[in-house]
Design a protein around this motif. Structure first.
Motif, PDB file in Angstrom:
ATOM      1  N   GLY A   1       0.830  -1.197   0.000  1.00  0.00           N
ATOM      2  CA  GLY A   1       0.000   0.000   0.000  1.00  0.00           C
ATOM      3  C   GLY A   1       0.868   1.253   0.000  1.00  0.00           C
ATOM      4  N   SER A   2       0.262   2.370  -0.398  1.00  0.00           N
ATOM      5  CA  SER A   2       0.983   3.646  -0.467  1.00  0.00           C
ATOM      6  C   SER A   2       0.661   4.510   0.735  1.00  0.00           C
ATOM      7  CB  SER A   2       0.601   4.390  -1.752  1.00  0.00           C
ATOM      8  OG  SER A   2      -0.806   4.585  -1.824  1.00  0.00           O
ATOM      9  N   ALA A   3       1.344   5.643   0.828  1.00  0.00           N
ATOM     10  CA  ALA A   3       1.120   6.562   1.944  1.00  0.00           C
ATOM     11  C   ALA A   3      -0.283   7.162   1.851  1.00  0.00           C
ATOM     12  CB  ALA A   3       2.170   7.680   1.915  1.00  0.00           C
TER      13      ALA A   3
ATOM     14  N   ALA B   1      -7.733  -1.203  -3.338  1.00  0.00           N
ATOM     15  CA  ALA B   1      -7.388  -1.965  -4.538  1.00  0.00           C
ATOM     16  C   ALA B   1      -7.113  -1.042  -5.722  1.00  0.00           C
ATOM     17  CB  ALA B   1      -8.511  -2.938  -4.873  1.00  0.00           C
ATOM     18  N   SER B   2      -7.877   0.034  -5.846  1.00  0.00           N
ATOM     19  CA  SER B   2      -7.685   0.949  -6.972  1.00  0.00           C
ATOM     20  C   SER B   2      -6.311   1.614  -6.915  1.00  0.00           C
ATOM     21  CB  SER B   2      -8.781   2.010  -6.980  1.00  0.00           C
ATOM     22  OG  SER B   2      -8.782   2.752  -5.758  1.00  0.00           O
ATOM     23  N   LYS B   3      -5.868   1.967  -5.706  1.00  0.00           N
ATOM     24  CA  LYS B   3      -4.548   2.580  -5.540  1.00  0.00           C
ATOM     25  C   LYS B   3      -3.450   1.582  -5.894  1.00  0.00           C
ATOM     26  CE  LYS B   3      -5.587   6.694  -3.772  1.00  0.00           C
ATOM     27  NZ  LYS B   3      -5.115   7.982  -4.335  1.00  0.00           N
ATOM     28  N   ARG B   4      -3.617   0.344  -5.470  1.00  0.00           N
ATOM     29  CA  ARG B   4      -2.607  -0.676  -5.768  1.00  0.00           C
ATOM     30  C   ARG B   4      -2.562  -0.986  -7.258  1.00  0.00           C
ATOM     31  NH1 ARG B   4      -1.839  -5.002  -0.909  1.00  0.00           N
ATOM     32  NH2 ARG B   4      -2.068  -3.566   0.824  1.00  0.00           N
TER      33      ARG B   4
ATOM     34  N   LEU C   1      -3.248   1.166  -9.677  1.00  0.00           N
ATOM     35  CA  LEU C   1      -2.550   2.295 -10.298  1.00  0.00           C
ATOM     36  C   LEU C   1      -1.045   2.189 -10.072  1.00  0.00           C
ATOM     37  CD1 LEU C   1      -2.763   4.951 -11.837  1.00  0.00           C
ATOM     38  CD2 LEU C   1      -3.137   6.127  -9.640  1.00  0.00           C
ATOM     39  N   SER C   2      -0.649   1.770  -8.879  1.00  0.00           N
ATOM     40  CA  SER C   2       0.775   1.565  -8.602  1.00  0.00           C
ATOM     41  C   SER C   2       1.336   0.451  -9.484  1.00  0.00           C
ATOM     42  CB  SER C   2       0.983   1.217  -7.122  1.00  0.00           C
ATOM     43  OG  SER C   2       0.654   2.314  -6.301  1.00  0.00           O
ATOM     44  N   GLY C   3       0.522  -0.577  -9.756  1.00  0.00           N
ATOM     45  CA  GLY C   3       0.959  -1.654 -10.634  1.00  0.00           C
ATOM     46  C   GLY C   3       1.218  -1.174 -12.057  1.00  0.00           C
ATOM     47  N   VAL C   4       0.338  -0.295 -12.550  1.00  0.00           N
ATOM     48  CA  VAL C   4       0.539   0.284 -13.885  1.00  0.00           C
ATOM     49  C   VAL C   4       1.834   1.096 -13.909  1.00  0.00           C
ATOM     50  CG1 VAL C   4      -0.387   1.918 -15.568  1.00  0.00           C
ATOM     51  CG2 VAL C   4      -1.918   0.307 -14.411  1.00  0.00           C
ATOM     52  N   ARG C   5       2.052   1.882 -12.866  1.00  0.00           N
ATOM     53  CA  ARG C   5       3.280   2.685 -12.798  1.00  0.00           C
ATOM     54  C   ARG C   5       4.513   1.800 -12.667  1.00  0.00           C
ATOM     55  NH1 ARG C   5       0.413   6.924  -8.655  1.00  0.00           N
ATOM     56  NH2 ARG C   5      -0.224   8.489 -10.211  1.00  0.00           N
ATOM     57  N   LEU C   6       4.380   0.673 -11.960  1.00  0.00           N
ATOM     58  CA  LEU C   6       5.485  -0.273 -11.834  1.00  0.00           C
ATOM     59  C   LEU C   6       5.904  -0.784 -13.209  1.00  0.00           C
ATOM     60  CD1 LEU C   6       7.361  -2.361 -10.473  1.00  0.00           C
ATOM     61  CD2 LEU C   6       5.326  -3.804 -10.147  1.00  0.00           C
ATOM     62  N   VAL C   7       4.937  -1.179 -14.022  1.00  0.00           N
ATOM     63  CA  VAL C   7       5.248  -1.692 -15.362  1.00  0.00           C
ATOM     64  C   VAL C   7       5.906  -0.598 -16.197  1.00  0.00           C
ATOM     65  CG1 VAL C   7       4.247  -2.559 -17.517  1.00  0.00           C
ATOM     66  CG2 VAL C   7       3.409  -3.412 -15.314  1.00  0.00           C
ATOM     67  N   PHE C   8       5.354   0.610 -16.136  1.00  0.00           N
ATOM     68  CA  PHE C   8       5.890   1.713 -16.945  1.00  0.00           C
ATOM     69  C   PHE C   8       7.327   2.040 -16.554  1.00  0.00           C
ATOM     70  CE2 PHE C   8       6.659   6.315 -17.320  1.00  0.00           C
ATOM     71  CZ  PHE C   8       6.604   6.440 -18.711  1.00  0.00           C
ATOM     72  N   TYR C   9       7.575   2.214 -15.257  1.00  0.00           N
ATOM     73  CA  TYR C   9       8.917   2.606 -14.837  1.00  0.00           C
ATOM     74  C   TYR C   9       9.916   1.463 -14.952  1.00  0.00           C
ATOM     75  CZ  TYR C   9       7.381   7.207 -13.420  1.00  0.00           C
ATOM     76  OH  TYR C   9       6.897   8.495 -13.440  1.00  0.00           O
ATOM     77  N   SER C  10       9.454   0.222 -14.909  1.00  0.00           N
ATOM     78  CA  SER C  10      10.348  -0.906 -15.161  1.00  0.00           C
ATOM     79  C   SER C  10      10.844  -0.856 -16.601  1.00  0.00           C
ATOM     80  CB  SER C  10       9.628  -2.230 -14.899  1.00  0.00           C
ATOM     81  OG  SER C  10       9.284  -2.362 -13.534  1.00  0.00           O
ATOM     82  N   PHE C  11       9.924  -0.555 -17.532  1.00  0.00           N
ATOM     83  CA  PHE C  11      10.311  -0.440 -18.935  1.00  0.00           C
ATOM     84  C   PHE C  11      11.271   0.732 -19.140  1.00  0.00           C
ATOM     85  CE2 PHE C  11       9.558   1.777 -22.978  1.00  0.00           C
ATOM     86  CZ  PHE C  11      10.020   0.814 -23.866  1.00  0.00           C
ATOM     87  N   VAL C  12      10.964   1.877 -18.526  1.00  0.00           N
ATOM     88  CA  VAL C  12      11.823   3.055 -18.684  1.00  0.00           C
ATOM     89  C   VAL C  12      13.210   2.777 -18.110  1.00  0.00           C
ATOM     90  CG1 VAL C  12      12.150   5.474 -18.057  1.00  0.00           C
ATOM     91  CG2 VAL C  12       9.880   4.657 -18.694  1.00  0.00           C
ATOM     92  N   ALA C  13      13.252   2.165 -16.922  1.00  0.00           N
ATOM     93  CA  ALA C  13      14.547   1.848 -16.302  1.00  0.00           C
ATOM     94  C   ALA C  13      15.353   0.902 -17.187  1.00  0.00           C
ATOM     95  CB  ALA C  13      14.332   1.228 -14.921  1.00  0.00           C
ATOM     96  N   TYR C  14      14.685  -0.110 -17.751  1.00  0.00           N
ATOM     97  CA  TYR C  14      15.372  -1.053 -18.636  1.00  0.00           C
ATOM     98  C   TYR C  14      15.937  -0.343 -19.861  1.00  0.00           C
ATOM     99  CZ  TYR C  14      16.017  -4.710 -22.126  1.00  0.00           C
ATOM    100  OH  TYR C  14      16.542  -5.520 -23.090  1.00  0.00           O
ATOM    101  N   SER C  15      15.150   0.555 -20.465  1.00  0.00           N
ATOM    102  CA  SER C  15      15.607   1.250 -21.665  1.00  0.00           C
ATOM    103  C   SER C  15      16.794   2.158 -21.356  1.00  0.00           C
ATOM    104  CB  SER C  15      14.466   2.049 -22.294  1.00  0.00           C
ATOM    105  OG  SER C  15      14.064   3.125 -21.459  1.00  0.00           O
ATOM    106  N   VAL C  16      16.767   2.827 -20.198  1.00  0.00           N
ATOM    107  CA  VAL C  16      17.874   3.715 -19.832  1.00  0.00           C
ATOM    108  C   VAL C  16      19.140   2.906 -19.550  1.00  0.00           C
ATOM    109  CG1 VAL C  16      18.707   5.372 -18.113  1.00  0.00           C
ATOM    110  CG2 VAL C  16      16.360   5.542 -18.981  1.00  0.00           C
ATOM    111  N   LEU C  17      19.004   1.812 -18.816  1.00  0.00           N
ATOM    112  CA  LEU C  17      20.170   0.984 -18.509  1.00  0.00           C
ATOM    113  C   LEU C  17      20.728   0.325 -19.778  1.00  0.00           C
ATOM    114  CD1 LEU C  17      18.997  -0.665 -15.163  1.00  0.00           C
ATOM    115  CD2 LEU C  17      20.790   1.050 -15.453  1.00  0.00           C
TER     116      LEU C  17
END
Length: 277
Positions: free
Chosen positions: A97-99, A106-109, A111-127
């Motif tokens: 859960g978030s702050a 469930a809706s907050k989690r 949304l966090s899951g969508v952001r997890l997928v997005f930032y995982s892709f961005v981190a992979y592309s940068v690395l």
């Protein structure tokens, strides 16, 4: 006397504190990395507005610009690691859960899951870019390729159209939340002086509206690509930003959006400093 029973709560508390410190560090590193990318993209977009630059005003262009600086390779690796921190922070929100009082909903989690997928892709592309494998290519080519593959799928036009409409709605939502200053709920406002709070509001509102406008425009192009069944009409970040210069307002609308991206970069730095995690 069973000492393990009395020691267990202390160990659990220590683990929670350690986990909290690690998550906070990852979140602040990730927000700082996000700020660097938006700042660089905004500067590149300003160069396009004033000089018709051929550089890409997207993540790939920002990374290429950073690579040319002194210690560029070190900066790229630091940026990628920071974005890994952002992904780990979002993973912790999915799991624990978030702050905030409704952070475990469930809706907050989700949304966090969508952001997890997005930032995982961005981190992979940068690395990948930092490692020299060119993992962060043109956003325009990526958008056209993904759209072309999606259109070939069963009910592809509907899928692309629905995705584009969803991005438009997300853009409007982002801009509206910025205008309403919803980010106040996530900030430690009590630690800010009145002057600092005003400056943060300038960056938060201006940056959020610009970011939302670009999301909405990109979604609109995706809908158009679906309706016309032409994947080339889908646009990545670079082409979307350039399209603002092709309006009746000319390059000045692009200047406003680019300045908004710079403001959002600065807002991300403020979030890294004062966000509640």
């Amino acid at each position: 006397m069973n000492t393990s029973a009395t020691a267990s709560p202390g160990r659990m508390q220590a683990r929670r504190m350690a986990r909290g410190s690690a998550v906070e560090g990852a979140a602040r590193a990730g927000l700082t990395a996000r700020g660097v990318i938006y700042l660089l993209v905004g500067v590149l977009a300003l160069q396009i507005a004033f000089h018709d630059s051929k550089q890409q005003a997207d993540r790939g262009g920002a990374l290429a610009e950073l690579a040319e600086k002194p210690f560029g390779a070190v900066l790229l690796w630091a940026l990628g690691i920071g974005l890994v921190g952002m992904a780990l922070w979002r993973l912790s929100e999915v799991l624990f859960g978030s702050a905030g009082p409704d952070g475990r909903k469930a809706s907050k989690r989700l949304l966090s899951g969508v952001r997890l997928v997005f930032y995982s892709f961005v981190a992979y592309s940068v690395l990948s870019f930092a490692a020299g494998s060119g993992g962060s290519g043109s956003s325009d080519k990526q958008s056209k390729d993904v759209t072309a593959r999606a259109l070939e799928a069963p009910a592809g036009q509907w899928l692309v159209g629905a995705a584009g409409a969803g991005i438009v709605v997300a853009g409007v939502w982002i801009a509206a939340r910025a205008l309403l200053r919803k980010y106040h709920d996530k900030l430690k406002l009590g630690e800010m002086s009145p002057r600092t709070r005003k400056l943060v509001d300038v960056t938060g509102v201006g940056g959020g509206v610009a970011r939302g406008a670009v999301f909405a425009a990109a979604g609109g192009f995706a809908v158009r690509a679906a309706v016309d069944y032409q994947p080339d009409k889908a646009k990545g970040l670079d082409d979307t930003l350039r399209s603002f210069a092709q309006t009746p307002l000319g390059p000045w609308l692009l200047v406003c959006v680019a300045a908004g991206f710079v403001l959002f970069g600065l807002f991300s730095f403020a979030m890294a400093r004062w966000r509640r995690v």
